[in-house]
Design an enzyme around this catalytic site. Structure first.
Site, mmCIF file in Angstrom:
data_model
loop_
_atom_site.group_PDB
_atom_site.id
_atom_site.type_symbol
_atom_site.label_atom_id
_atom_site.label_comp_id
_atom_site.label_asym_id
_atom_site.label_seq_id
_atom_site.Cartn_x
_atom_site.Cartn_y
_atom_site.Cartn_z
ATOM 1 N N HIS A 485 15.592 -37.143 -11.762
ATOM 2 C CA HIS A 485 14.731 -37.482 -12.899
ATOM 3 C C HIS A 485 13.918 -36.263 -13.318
ATOM 4 O O HIS A 485 13.769 -35.274 -12.574
ATOM 5 C CB HIS A 485 13.800 -38.655 -12.561
ATOM 6 C CG HIS A 485 12.812 -38.386 -11.468
ATOM 7 N ND1 HIS A 485 11.670 -37.622 -11.646
ATOM 8 C CD2 HIS A 485 12.778 -38.815 -10.175
ATOM 9 C CE1 HIS A 485 10.984 -37.582 -10.513
ATOM 10 N NE2 HIS A 485 11.640 -38.293 -9.598
ATOM 11 N N CYS A 507 13.005 -37.866 -4.278
ATOM 12 C CA CYS A 507 13.882 -37.733 -5.437
ATOM 13 C C CYS A 507 14.229 -36.264 -5.692
ATOM 14 O O CYS A 507 13.632 -35.358 -5.111
ATOM 15 C CB CYS A 507 13.209 -38.309 -6.684
ATOM 16 S SG CYS A 507 13.136 -40.123 -6.679
#
Length: 540
Positions: A485, A507
């Site tokens: 992301h 992430c």
């Protein structure tokens, strides 16, 4: 025509030899007897018609033979009719109550299972006991009111089976057999019914009892008390008579007696403890593949029936096998059947499996649940649990291979993400992976499974406080909560490749244009391989 003298020449005899020759003929044939008689009474000049004698004899033989054939024909017809009746009746009554079978003194011959079920139900409904006392109080009770539990299906089976052990007796209408109801009597319920209808509550004798308690998931005992109760011997006899021959009304007069507690609390507690021993043992059934089912305690409790006997001061336990059979038949397919699921393996250009995207599941269809019911019933009555494997038909799952067109390799050592299409390098992006400790990005092979163009992200910091990142763009999840992301707040960490000091919560942080490229060009199912080791500082 021949004269007597000519007759002698006919037999080649002289006048003095006639009698001798006739006797010789008489010894060898009936016609000789007739001729001898004719000659013996003949005078000179009489005419004896030998042709007529022979013809008369033949007619008598014909009549005699015809009579014999008629008798034989009648006997043969009777045999054929008997065999036809035997085999025809046997065929007709093969699925019906036999001739001479009775319920309550009434013939049920020729009725099939459904008709017999109606007959049994009607007979039960018409079975009543009218009870009166010396004070003029009266009540008319059904069998159910008096604690009688009738197994209608079992009674029907007994009616169909009556006389079936002898094929000849089964079709013999003169041999009768009365079939009783298949029933059990709960004498405590019978006694309680009479007490409730004839004795005021404050004066009643109440037996101690047990019942299943949903809250504690155990059988608990309730103490009774002494008092007044109707004498139930006559009612019990009437009930037994109706079980033997149902369909009528019995009249019984009762008297009263004063008794101690009909069943003691100790006897009730003993029965409760015995029942709870059964509840404490688990009944587990598996399908031999990947599913296991444990019968809930409350279900096991429903199979246990306490039956009090005030005359003996005891409570006995019985176990309802039919309930177990019905439960297994309806529940096991629902709990243990499984659909076959094809396994999906993602492979590279060389045919090597990169990832099992969907794990295969064998198809399972359980069968012969009655055998499981038998094992559970035997274990229950023996006070033990059971671990049973149900028989099943198994359909092995197949395997489908899908070639991965897009593949992303995240290298923690270099802090990069390289995208391959058909094993050809397309792009390499700078990234910043999870920081040291519990937030490090997991190594392994995964697949993108969920995507969001924009999403609010929340979670816990190391100190336990909650973070909230609103409007995070171009999110592509591949491992639980780990995904690619945009991380506008961590461009410095991305530029330096320094997860030790600027890493994420797990992430893969990327520049916005790079995460958007992943979002646009790497669909769900894209393989993600996380490799390498965590750097201790900046790598760029």
């Amino acid at each position: 025509m021949t004269s007597a003298s000519e007759g002698r020449s006919l037999f080649d005899a002289q006048p003095g030899e006639v009698t001798t020759n006739i006797r010789r003929i008489d010894q060898t044939s009936n016609i000789g007897q007739e001729a001898g008689a004719a000659f013996a009474g003949a005078q000179d000049g009489d005419v004896i018609d030998m042709a007529a004698l022979g013809t008369g004899h033949k007619e008598k033989n014909k009549r005699r033979n015809l009579t014999l054939w008629i008798v034989l024909g009648i006997l043969a017809a009777l045999v054929v009719l008997s065999l036809s009746w035997f085999f025809g009746a046997g065929w007709y009554f093969q699925d019906k109550a036999a001739l001479g079978v009775e319920l309550g003194g009434t013939s049920v011959a020729g009725q099939n299972a459904e008709q017999l079920k109606t007959t049994v139900n009607n007979a039960v409904a018409n079975s009543k006991v009218t009870v009166t006392d010396g004070d003029g109080k009266s009540v008319t009770a059904s069998l159910a009111d008096l604690g009688v539990k009738v197994d209608v299906d079992a009674t029907v089976s007994q009616l169909l089976a009556a006389k079936s052990d002898n094929a000849i007796a089964k079709v013999n209408p003169f041999a009768s057999q009365n079939v009783a109801l298949n029933a059990t009597v709960d004498k405590l319920k019978l006694s309680d019914y009479l007490t409730e209808n004839f004795v005021q509550e404050s004066d009643r004798a109440v037996a101690s009892s047990i019942a299943y308690d949903d809250a504690s998931k155990t059988f608990t005992a309730t103490e009774g008390k002494g008092g007044r109760t109707p004498e139930d011997t006559g009612v019990v006899e009437a009930v037994n008579a109706l079980i033997s021959e149902p369909g009528s009304n019995k009249n019984v007069s009762v008297e009263y007696k004063t008794v101690d507690m009909p069943i003691s609390l100790d006897a009730a507690q003993k029965a409760a403890d015995e029942a709870n021993t059964r509840l404490s043992a688990a009944f587990t059934i598996n399908n031999g593949n990947s599913k296991t089912f444990t019968v809930p305690v409350e279900q096991v409790a429903s199979w246990i029936t306490p039956t009090g006997d005030p005359s003996n001061g005891t409570i006995s336990l019985s176990y309802d096998k039919q309930k177990i059979v019905d439960y297994m038949a309806s529940t096991l397919p629902e709990q243990l059947n499984q659909q076959m699921v094809s396994q999906e393996d993602v492979i590279d250009g060389n045919g090597s499996v990169l990832l099992t995207k969907v794990k295969g599941v064998d198809g399972v269809t359980v069968k012969n649940t009655d055998a499981v019911a038998d094992q559970v019933y035997n274990a229950l009555t023996g006070g033990q649990g059971a671990d049973v494997q149900v028989a099943a038909d198994v359909t092995a799952h197949d395997v489908k291979q899908v070639k991965s067109e897009m593949r992303i390799v995240v290298d923690k050592t270099t802090q990069t993400a390289s995208v391959y299409k058909n094993d050809q390098l397309v792009k390499t992006f700078l990234v910043c992976t999870g920081r040291d400790g519990g937030n490090e990005s997991d190594n392994g092979t995964f697949a993108i499974y969920l995507k969001y163009a924009s999403q609010d992200m929340t979670g816990l910091n190391d100190d336990g406080s909650r973070y909230l990142s609103k409007g995070v763009k171009w999110v592509s999840y591949y491992n639980g909560g780990e995904g690619f992301h945009t991380a506008t707040w961590n461009y410095n960490g991305i530029a330096t490749g320094d997860p030790a000091n600027h890493g994420s919560h797990g992430c893969i942080n990327m520049y916005e244009q790079d995460s958007q490229w992943i979002y646009d060009n790497c669909p769900e199912g894209t393989i993600v391989q996380v490799v390498g080791t965590q750097p201790t500082g900046p790598v760029r």
